[in-house]
Design an enzyme around this catalytic site. Structure first.
Site, mmCIF file in Angstrom:
data_model
loop_
_atom_site.group_PDB
_atom_site.id
_atom_site.type_symbol
_atom_site.label_atom_id
_atom_site.label_comp_id
_atom_site.label_asym_id
_atom_site.label_seq_id
_atom_site.Cartn_x
_atom_site.Cartn_y
_atom_site.Cartn_z
ATOM 1 N N CYS A 150 -6.520 26.406 8.629
ATOM 2 C CA CYS A 150 -6.136 27.857 8.441
ATOM 3 C C CYS A 150 -4.692 27.778 8.025
ATOM 4 C CB CYS A 150 -6.241 28.479 9.738
ATOM 5 S SG CYS A 150 -7.971 28.619 10.337
ATOM 6 N N ASP A 178 -2.023 27.401 10.241
ATOM 7 C CA ASP A 178 -1.209 27.374 11.351
ATOM 8 C C ASP A 178 -1.883 26.921 12.642
ATOM 9 O OD1 ASP A 178 -2.755 29.765 11.093
ATOM 10 O OD2 ASP A 178 -1.044 30.938 10.646
ATOM 11 N N CYS A 204 3.747 29.096 9.053
ATOM 12 C CA CYS A 204 4.742 29.599 8.168
ATOM 13 C C CYS A 204 5.947 30.156 8.896
ATOM 14 C CB CYS A 204 4.251 30.772 7.280
ATOM 15 S SG CYS A 204 3.604 32.184 8.408
ATOM 16 N N CYS A 242 0.071 36.141 12.587
ATOM 17 C CA CYS A 242 0.849 35.333 13.600
ATOM 18 C C CYS A 242 1.312 35.844 14.872
ATOM 19 C CB CYS A 242 2.410 34.898 12.558
ATOM 20 S SG CYS A 242 1.947 34.248 10.831
#
Lengths: 127, 406
Positions: free
Chosen positions: A37, A39, A64, A107
């Site tokens: 994915c 992350d 990221c 995130c």
């Protein structure tokens, strides 16, 4: 897409990068996300058994800039909180603090999941 | 060393060459005519400029000037070629063959064609990014009217075997179209030599302006026709209506001429710099993977995956100084990693970890050395932060980990 100053600061100089000894009973580890994915977040807390206060928090994140900043911020917020208060940390607070753009909200969700995962791990160890 | 703004994203767009800009300038104000105005000197001057540009492009491609149709760019040229052939040759068949690694302008045109009743085969590529010629030939049916295969890939720089594909098309009487956007002006692209009937390209990937492109349409043996997709005044031999963008056309012509004259020397210089960059990174860092064939590749491109580092985050470590692009999902609107790299058989994790470094006419050796250092430091920084790099270093089998996917 320009990022906020706070986000860039957490990205360039991330706080609390590192690893706690996961074999210790006082350490809880949350590992969320998947390499596929894009992350993976590992967030760890060390809890004072008497006060139930989080005395240390560390993270490592593959992801990221927003994912790294979210986890860095989360560790900052965790330190000094009781685990009950830590459970109240909401991803939207992270979104606001870092001014995450809409595509990066996941995130912050990941960071919240990592916090909950670490606390769950700690509680299971000490059940 | 004080370096600012190193541009290593020339596959996204190239800076306009100052010599091109200079050639264009008179056509904004001093020579303002409409090339379709046939009855006064303003129109004649504009038409003359357009004809001159057409000749410059024809010379670069070794084709007849009448075979160049001006458009607004490669996306429009791709649309015109694919949809135009599909409509024009409807009686012959409705099947088109293309590759999974084509540009979206081709893939999305094909999807539209499917909605219009066409059938499209999207062929997978090999691990090195090259088409499997046997699979291509096997995919041809009696309904196949067109094969569309790009000359060079925008993400990996991989160059397809155009001559061999052309021979297959010739053998089966199928038209051959190529999106040559990344190749024209940088390597020899002579459609007639390889049997291409339609070829799309644009100004802004070869140091010309944005907003102008062209489609080569073969005029003899066979005479190829496309149904216009833009209706109006019947410009460009009826294939593309719309007032010609004279300054832009002057620009793409000037760019084509510079490309023709300087290509050989430039390709040599750029492949040297590209190799310096690639070697510099690979020798300093472990676990780097070059994506796509190194043998059949554009001279100015390298696409590298840095294992256990996420591409967008990596770019953030140096994007104040250096512009590159990544196949990471985080850089795309769709939040999916690069479909081109996935088609090469890379796992999602390596696709997320990729950087595309594309050099250009204005890239210097000093910039490359700076970039090597900055990117290598960025990778190290990101790996220091990466839990999966730590796990990898500890010998954990990452495939055996049960990830909490989200």
């Amino acid at each position: 897409m320009a990022y906020s100053e706070k986000l860039l600061e957490h990205f360039k100089h991330p706080k609390n990068v590192g690893t706690l000894d996961k074999s210790k009973k006082t350490v809880g580890t949350g590992l969320v996300g998947a390499p596929e994915c894009g992350d993976v977040m590992r967030l760890q807390i060390e809890v004072d058994e008497e006060t139930q206060m989080i005395k240390d928090a560390k993270f490592k994140t593959f992801g990221c800039g927003s994912a790294i900043a979210s986890s860095s911020l989360a560790t900052e917020w965790l330190k000094g909180k009781t685990i009950d208060d830590a459970l109240k940390i909401d991803n939207m607070a992270i979104v606001e603090e870092l001014a995450l753009p809409p595509v990066k909200i996941h995130c912050s969700v990941l960071a919240e999941d990592a916090i909950k995962g670490a606390i769950k791990d700690y509680k299971e160890k000490n059940a | 060393m004080a370096v600012k703004s190193i541009y290593l994203d020339n596959n996204a767009t190239t800076p306009c060459d100052p010599r091109v800009v200079e050639a264009m300038l008179p056509y904004f104000h001093n020579i303002p005519g409409n090339a379709a105005s046939r009855n006064h000197p303003f129109g004649w001057a504009a038409e003359e400029a357009v004809d001159y540009s057409r000749d410059q492009i024809a010379k670069l491609l070794d084709v007849d000037a009448k075979e160049i149709i001006f458009t607004s760019g490669a996306t429009e040229s791709d649309n015109l070629a694919l949809k135009g052939v599909f409509e024009m040759y409807a009686r012959k068949g409705n099947h088109i063959i293309t590759l999974e690694t084509e540009h979206k302008a081709v893939l999305d045109s094909c999807k539209k064609i499917e909605k219009m009743g066409g059938e499209v085969t999207y062929l997978p590529v090999q691990r090195n990014g090259l088409v499997d010629l046997a699979a291509l030939e096997a995919a041809i049916t009696d309904k196949t009217i067109l094969i569309s295969i790009m000359w060079a890939n925008n993400e990996t720089g991989v160059i397809q075997p155009m001559k061999e594909i052309g021979a297959i098309c010739e053998k089966h009487g199928v038209l051959f179209m190529s999106d040559a956007t990344q190749a024209v002006g940088k390597i020899p692209t002579h459609p007639k030599e390889v049997g291409i009937h339609l070829m799309a390209f644009t100004g802004h990937k070869m140091y010309g302006p944005k907003g102008v492109g062209a489609l080569f349409v073969n005029r003899k043996n066979p005479r190829v026709k496309v149904t216009s997709q833009m209706d109006g005044g019947g410009h460009e031999r009826g294939m593309r209506s719309g007032t010609l963008n004279v300054p832009g056309i002057v620009g793409i012509g000037a760019a084509a001429e510079l490309g023709r004259l300087e290509m050989a020397e430039e390709a040599k210089r750029l492949s040297g710099l590209r190799d310096r960059l690639q070697t510099g990174l690979v020798s300093r860092l472990e676990e780097c993977y070059i994506n796509g064939s190194e043998e059949h590749r554009m001279p100015h491109v390298t696409n590298i995956s840095f294992k256990h580092v996420e591409g967008e985050g990596l770019m953030m470590t140096f994007n104040q100084d250096i512009a590159v692009s990544s196949g990471s999902a985080c850089t795309s609107a769709s939040l999916e990693p690069s479909y081109v790299l996935m088609a090469l058989g890379l796992g999602d994790d390596l696709a997320h970890s990729s950087l595309r470094l594309s050099l250009g006419r204005f890239t210097t050796e000093e910039e490359i050395d700076y970039a090597i250092d900055a990117i290598a430091k960025g990778v190290q920084h990101m790996r220091d932060l990466s839990p999966i790099w730590e796990m990898y270093k500890e010998g954990v089998d990452l495939d055996a980990v049960e990830w909490a996917e989200h």
